[in-house]
Every structure is written in C-alpha cells, then in structure tokens.
Design a protein around this motif. Sequence first.
Motif, PDB file in Angstrom:
ATOM      1  N   ASP A   1      44.129  45.174  57.347  1.00 25.91           N
ATOM      2  CA  ASP A   1      43.175  46.222  56.989  1.00 25.91           C
ATOM      3  C   ASP A   1      43.783  47.125  55.916  1.00 25.91           C
ATOM      4  O   ASP A   1      44.949  47.535  56.016  1.00 25.91           O
ATOM      5  N   GLN A   2      43.002  47.439  54.917  1.00 28.59           N
ATOM      6  CA  GLN A   2      43.487  48.296  53.843  1.00 28.59           C
ATOM      7  C   GLN A   2      43.665  49.723  54.349  1.00 28.59           C
ATOM      8  O   GLN A   2      42.824  50.255  55.084  1.00 28.59           O
ATOM      9  N   ILE A   3      44.771  50.363  53.966  1.00 31.33           N
ATOM     10  CA  ILE A   3      45.013  51.767  54.320  1.00 31.33           C
ATOM     11  C   ILE A   3      44.400  52.647  53.230  1.00 31.33           C
ATOM     12  O   ILE A   3      44.729  52.521  52.051  1.00 31.33           O
ATOM     13  N   LYS A   4      43.488  53.517  53.632  1.00 32.55           N
ATOM     14  CA  LYS A   4      42.787  54.372  52.669  1.00 32.55           C
ATOM     15  C   LYS A   4      43.627  55.574  52.245  1.00 32.55           C
ATOM     16  O   LYS A   4      43.588  56.008  51.093  1.00 32.55           O
ATOM     17  N   ALA A   5      44.348  56.170  53.220  1.00 32.16           N
ATOM     18  CA  ALA A   5      45.124  57.388  52.961  1.00 32.16           C
ATOM     19  C   ALA A   5      46.022  57.651  54.155  1.00 32.16           C
ATOM     20  O   ALA A   5      45.922  56.974  55.194  1.00 32.16           O
ATOM     21  N   GLY A   6      46.886  58.654  54.010  1.00 35.44           N
ATOM     22  CA  GLY A   6      47.715  59.083  55.123  1.00 35.44           C
ATOM     23  C   GLY A   6      47.207  60.405  55.682  1.00 35.44           C
ATOM     24  O   GLY A   6      46.650  61.231  54.946  1.00 35.44           O
ATOM     25  N   LEU A   7      47.400  60.597  56.982  1.00 34.39           N
ATOM     26  CA  LEU A   7      47.023  61.845  57.644  1.00 34.39           C
ATOM     27  C   LEU A   7      48.192  62.299  58.496  1.00 34.39           C
ATOM     28  O   LEU A   7      48.657  61.566  59.378  1.00 34.39           O
ATOM     29  N   CYS A   8      48.699  63.506  58.242  1.00 34.34           N
ATOM     30  CA  CYS A   8      49.783  64.091  59.032  1.00 34.34           C
ATOM     31  C   CYS A   8      49.211  65.142  59.975  1.00 34.34           C
ATOM     32  O   CYS A   8      48.366  65.945  59.570  1.00 34.34           O
ATOM     33  N   PHE A   9      49.689  65.153  61.219  1.00 39.43           N
ATOM     34  CA  PHE A   9      49.115  66.003  62.261  1.00 39.43           C
ATOM     35  C   PHE A   9      50.131  67.009  62.776  1.00 39.43           C
ATOM     36  O   PHE A   9      51.304  66.667  63.006  1.00 39.43           O
ATOM     37  N   CYS A  10      49.676  68.260  62.994  1.00 35.43           N
ATOM     38  CA  CYS A  10      50.489  69.338  63.572  1.00 35.43           C
ATOM     39  C   CYS A  10      49.880  69.746  64.913  1.00 35.43           C
ATOM     40  O   CYS A  10      48.731  70.183  64.968  1.00 35.43           O
ATOM     41  N   ARG A  55      44.680  56.829  67.297  1.00 41.75           N
ATOM     42  CA  ARG A  55      44.228  55.439  67.272  1.00 41.75           C
ATOM     43  C   ARG A  55      42.804  55.328  66.729  1.00 41.75           C
ATOM     44  O   ARG A  55      42.481  54.396  65.987  1.00 41.75           O
ATOM     45  N   ARG A  56      41.948  56.280  67.096  1.00 41.65           N
ATOM     46  CA  ARG A  56      40.568  56.257  66.588  1.00 41.65           C
ATOM     47  C   ARG A  56      40.547  56.435  65.074  1.00 41.65           C
ATOM     48  O   ARG A  56      39.796  55.751  64.359  1.00 41.65           O
ATOM     49  N   ILE A  57      41.369  57.345  64.546  1.00 48.30           N
ATOM     50  CA  ILE A  57      41.405  57.582  63.107  1.00 48.30           C
ATOM     51  C   ILE A  57      42.058  56.405  62.389  1.00 48.30           C
ATOM     52  O   ILE A  57      41.615  55.995  61.306  1.00 48.30           O
ATOM     53  N   ALA A  58      43.109  55.838  62.985  1.00 45.72           N
ATOM     54  CA  ALA A  58      43.773  54.674  62.389  1.00 45.72           C
ATOM     55  C   ALA A  58      42.827  53.480  62.330  1.00 45.72           C
ATOM     56  O   ALA A  58      42.849  52.703  61.361  1.00 45.72           O
ATOM     57  N   GLN A  59      41.992  53.325  63.346  1.00 46.26           N
ATOM     58  CA  GLN A  59      41.021  52.230  63.364  1.00 46.26           C
ATOM     59  C   GLN A  59      40.058  52.323  62.180  1.00 46.26           C
ATOM     60  O   GLN A  59      39.514  51.314  61.727  1.00 46.26           O
ATOM     61  N   SER A  60      39.886  53.540  61.664  1.00 42.02           N
ATOM     62  CA  SER A  60      38.984  53.753  60.529  1.00 42.02           C
ATOM     63  C   SER A  60      39.686  53.575  59.185  1.00 42.02           C
ATOM     64  O   SER A  60      39.108  53.859  58.138  1.00 42.02           O
ATOM     65  N   GLY A  61      40.953  53.144  59.228  1.00 40.58           N
ATOM     66  CA  GLY A  61      41.628  52.799  57.987  1.00 40.58           C
ATOM     67  C   GLY A  61      42.664  53.793  57.499  1.00 40.58           C
ATOM     68  O   GLY A  61      43.111  53.699  56.351  1.00 40.58           O
ATOM     69  N   TYR A  62      43.084  54.693  58.354  1.00 37.98           N
ATOM     70  CA  TYR A  62      44.053  55.713  57.941  1.00 37.98           C
ATOM     71  C   TYR A  62      45.391  55.524  58.643  1.00 37.98           C
ATOM     72  O   TYR A  62      45.435  55.161  59.828  1.00 37.98           O
ATOM     73  N   ALA A  63      46.460  55.775  57.899  1.00 38.65           N
ATOM     74  CA  ALA A  63      47.789  55.802  58.490  1.00 38.65           C
ATOM     75  C   ALA A  63      48.022  57.213  59.016  1.00 38.65           C
ATOM     76  O   ALA A  63      47.967  58.180  58.250  1.00 38.65           O
ATOM     77  N   VAL A  64      48.257  57.338  60.310  1.00 35.53           N
ATOM     78  CA  VAL A  64      48.365  58.648  60.954  1.00 35.53           C
ATOM     79  C   VAL A  64      49.825  58.873  61.362  1.00 35.53           C
ATOM     80  O   VAL A  64      50.470  57.980  61.922  1.00 35.53           O
ATOM     81  N   TYR A  65      50.307  60.075  61.100  1.00 37.90           N
ATOM     82  CA  TYR A  65      51.695  60.428  61.414  1.00 37.90           C
ATOM     83  C   TYR A  65      51.723  61.791  62.110  1.00 37.90           C
ATOM     84  O   TYR A  65      50.910  62.670  61.801  1.00 37.90           O
TER      85      TYR A  65
END
Length: 400
Positions: A135-144, A160-170
């Motif tokens: 799956d193509q990664i659209k963007a990264g999302l960093c969480f505080c 996991r829900r956001i990653a399923q939509s194509g985002y790399a979550v950190y």
Amino acid sequence: MTAMNLSLSFRSPEASLFHRRYSSPIKHLQKQQVPNLLSFPKLQFPVPKTQFRVTARKGSAIEGLSQEMNTIASQNLDHAPARRRVRSAFIDLHKQLDHCLFKMDHAGIRTEEWYGRNSRGMEIFCKSWLPKPGDQIKAGLCFCHGYGSTCTFFFEGIARRIAQSGYAVYAVDYPGFGLSEGLHGFIPDFDELVDDVIEQFTSIKGRSEVKGLPFFIMGESMGGAVTLKIHLKEPHEWDGVILVSPMCKIADDVMPPAIVLKLLAFMSEVLPEAKLFPQKEIAHLSYRELGKRKTAGYNVISYKDQMRSRTAVELLKATSDIEMQLDKVSSPLLILHGEADKVTDPLVSQLLYEKSSSKDKTLKLYQDGYHCILQGEPDDTIFTVLDDIVTWLDSRCFRN
C-alpha cells in the motif's frame, strides 16, 4: 497548604488534568490576563534537606481482574523498568478488551517498537504503525499523547485505523511517561519535554519509508499543548496540525489566585518531585460510556497519582505561553472537541480557531461529546471522529 488545597483542582485523569465547572459552549468567552509564573519574585526561604520516600500506588482494584494481576498493576511505577514489566504482563489481556479500538480488524498493519535516546541520554519509547505491504504511504503523522495517557493502549487502535487509510503513524512516550525513562509523571521543564519530542520526530522524518513525504502532527489534551509548542518552535516543519480536545489555556474558573501561584512556584523549587495535589476522580467527565470508562483503567502504566509540584507549575507556564501566542498558529489546522467537554473547554478551541493566523482552519464540535471523543464515546461517534481526521488528511495530501 490548606489554602492551596481549596484553590487548586489538579489531578491526573486518563487524558487531561484540569477539572473545571461546566459552562455552555454557547456563552461568550471572556478575556482574562493569565498570571505569568516567571514574573513572580522568588520567595526567600531556607530549603530543607528533605527526601520524599516513594511508595507503591494504592489505587482501587481493577474490576474483573485477578488478585495476582491487580497486585502487578499496583506496584511502584516510578521508574521505567517497572512500567515496562507491567506493560508486558498486560499486553495480551489488552487485546481481549471489549472496546471498539481493540476489536477492529486491521490485518496487515506493520508495527515496530524501539527506544531512541534524547540529547540527555534518556531512553525514549517510540512506536510506528505502517500500512499493509504494497500500500502506498500518503504521508506521515506524529502523535503527542495526553498527561494521563501513553502512546500505546487506546492509541493502538486509533493508529491502526489511520494507518489502514494509508498513513505512516508514529508516536513517542514523553520522558517520565509510559515506557520512556524518567520519574513517572514528572515534568521538570515543559520546553525541555517539547525539545525531546522534536528530537525524536526529526529522526523519524528521516526514516526511509517516509523520507520526503508530507508530515502532520496530532496532539490530544495535554498533547495538544505539546503539539502547539512544537509548531510554535518550528512553524514551517509541518504540513498540518490536528488538535483533539486540546489543553491550550487554563479555564478561568480553575485558575488559582496569584498568592497560590506564588506558593506553588516556591514549592516547585523546594520539593519539585513531591506529589502535593489531591487526586480528584473525573473519569466520569472524560468517558461518556460507562463500559469504556472501565476499560480505561486497564491502561495500568498511565500516571494516576497526585500531581507533582513542578509538573503543575510547568503546565501552567506552558498554557500561559501558548495563550499569548494563539495568533502565531499558522499551519493548516484541524480542531476537534466535544461540546459537553467538562475537562478542557470547547470555548478555548473556539478562541484558538478565531485567533490563529492560519488561512486553512477547521473546527469540529461533536454534540454531547465528552473529553475523550476518540475513546469514551459511543462507537459511531468514535468512528466519525476518526473518519473526520482521515478525510482532513486526505484533502491536504491530494490538494495539489
């Protein structure tokens, strides 16, 4: 100390710390000059050579949990090795919890856990959630994360829900929180904490799977304050900011009097690590659904003790500083808040929306929503909030 106990209402719930009397989000928010703790003259008192002994927590037993597991959960969690052992003991149990964030099927999501080091040599827990292979990664999302929370537990399902939509979550645990090193629940310097987070996120942006992609930052409750401070320190480094029930100003009706603030500032110098503030249970104000409120208790490594004196001062300083710079918030901005939130004020989110200089800003208020709109609401509300986040991210990624 009696005057302080009567005037302050700090505690450490799952996702925030300042309890306020509820006011309708329809009424007008009045301006108030927030005292600057840094401007108070230092009080000249001899500093006693007192050493506080830390004891095991004496919280209520978790309903439905065996005596053995309750004993594990109630041990002294002041230092990271103990928190890591407790998390390991509970990790399989968490997967069986009856909550939509734990029950969603996100097969194929790739996760990784590691420890980075900050510039002071402390181990900082980091975790990533990536879309399925191919799956193509659209963007990264960093969480505080919030004050009484961690970057695992409930956030596992959100990520996991956001990653399923194509985002790399950190996400990372701050020093002293979750699985990172540091005295539990202790913030000696809020700006230093922010710099620690920036260090880790800067490193994450260089990872091969996301290098060169757009990057967004998201913060919940106190994590909203961390997120805003990060944005104010590096305003051109993020493609957008998402704030969930943000703590960006102390509500007027819980701001302590000036004399109490002076005493608090003094105590934070004399006994910075002391747990001085009475704990007030406000989970019923954070989680609208009783079942989800009970589930929150299983986040056993979140900080639930009385607030430490220096931590209280640093949070007051941070929110005072943010309030004076709301007009400098310039990034594309999404603010999400429950209309019935009695922990952080939706009126303050309205104020941020109005004062920010961003030309791309959205405020979403959720009718009857409490503080934890991503964890404590009916399932359909939780999924609506998650969908609103993904839709907003998608529209910014594909705008050009």
